[in-house]
Design an enzyme around this catalytic site. Sequence first.
Site, PDB file in Angstrom:
ATOM      1  N   CYS A  80       0.863  -1.186   0.000  1.00 40.04           N
ATOM      2  CA  CYS A  80       0.000   0.000   0.000  1.00 40.04           C
ATOM      3  C   CYS A  80       0.895   1.229   0.000  1.00 40.04           C
ATOM      4  CB  CYS A  80      -0.860  -0.040   1.261  1.00 40.04           C
ATOM      5  SG  CYS A  80      -1.890   1.422   1.502  1.00 40.04           S
ATOM      6  N   CYS A 194      -1.222   3.906  -6.551  1.00 47.18           N
ATOM      7  CA  CYS A 194      -1.997   3.257  -5.487  1.00 47.18           C
ATOM      8  C   CYS A 194      -2.193   1.822  -5.943  1.00 47.18           C
ATOM      9  CB  CYS A 194      -3.335   3.967  -5.327  1.00 47.18           C
ATOM     10  SG  CYS A 194      -4.555   3.031  -4.376  1.00 47.18           S
TER      11      CYS A 194
HETATM   12  N1  DGL Z   1      -3.904   0.513  -1.961  1.00 43.03           N
HETATM   13  C1  DGL Z   1      -3.691   1.703  -1.169  1.00 43.03           C
HETATM   14  C2  DGL Z   1      -2.508   2.486  -1.738  1.00 43.03           C
HETATM   15  O1  DGL Z   1      -1.686   1.923  -2.419  1.00 43.03           O
HETATM   16  C3  DGL Z   1      -4.961   2.456  -1.029  1.00 43.03           C
HETATM   17  C4  DGL Z   1      -4.997   3.356   0.128  1.00 43.03           C
HETATM   18  C5  DGL Z   1      -6.382   3.704   0.589  1.00 43.03           C
HETATM   19  O2  DGL Z   1      -7.006   2.878   1.243  1.00 43.03           O
HETATM   20  O3  DGL Z   1      -6.817   4.821   0.322  1.00 43.03           O
HETATM   21  O4  DGL Z   1      -2.349   3.662  -1.491  1.00 43.03           O
END
Ligand code: DGL
Length: 286
Positions: A80, A194
């Site tokens: 993440c 993301c």
């Molecule tokens: N997959 C997360 C990232 O890479 C998402 C973060 C979120 O929950 O907003 O930033």
Amino acid sequence: MQQAPALPADAPIGVFDSGLGGLSVLRSLRQTLPEEDFIYLADSGFAPYGERGDDFVRERSLRIAAELFDRGAKAVVVACNTATTAAIQALRARWPQAVLVGVEPALKPAALATRTGQVGVLATRGTLQSDKFRQLLDLHGAGARFHCVACDGLVAAIEAFDRDRVSALIRQFTQTCLASGTAAAPVDTLVLGCTHYPLVEAQIGGCAGPSVRLLDTGLPVARQTRRLLEARQALRRTDGSEGSGKVGLGKVVWQTTGEPERLNRAVAQWLQWAEAGSETCQALMA
Ligand code: DGL
């Protein structure tokens, strides 16, 4: 210098994300390290991280990593971008000897790849506002002009499997990003900053058009995980028995703080893997 403790090669690798996005990293990890076992932990009950404060994300990340180490993980991949920017330093301070791998938007590869010098970056507000991201921009900003768009609501729409909203938001954010280029110097490279976004890469690519290259960091992160485990002689390469060859495909334990059926559905829909059998991670529910 003190030698790092030995790691059990047969232990699983822990992978976590605010929710389903880390599946895009897990896909690359399994491709690169097929014989490894994994524990995937989706914090969907507390997603999205990107629109909450750093303190919240750091606290969740510390708790999740502790849970993964308690379950015997030999390494933890923070799959993440938002959690990496908010928490990787705190994680490294808390477990200085551990193998911890974070993800960050692919600004460097984008600066190398662009021909027009114009790069779009789609990411969460949390990632874009972080000091870590600003440092990354300072480091690679000379190589290209980066046009950053905070994609508010997109993670929530992906988590909810809300196709119409996902499509509408992708159109909006991709067009905003591309509009920052000019006819003479269009945006030709788009960073998916993301880990949720590679799950909807086909839709983003459809909006951006064939002349725009999309970049994410799943594979580089998987290769870095392999390098770090190799350096600690902790790769699960062989079964250790006489004439040992490769062990088969490793297994994945699926944990979530959201609804287990949603994680199962995501695994089937985006990874096309056999049924996940997700369970609620009780320790992280409150
Ligand atoms: N997959 C997360 C990232 O890479 C998402 C973060 C979120 O929950 O907003 O930033």
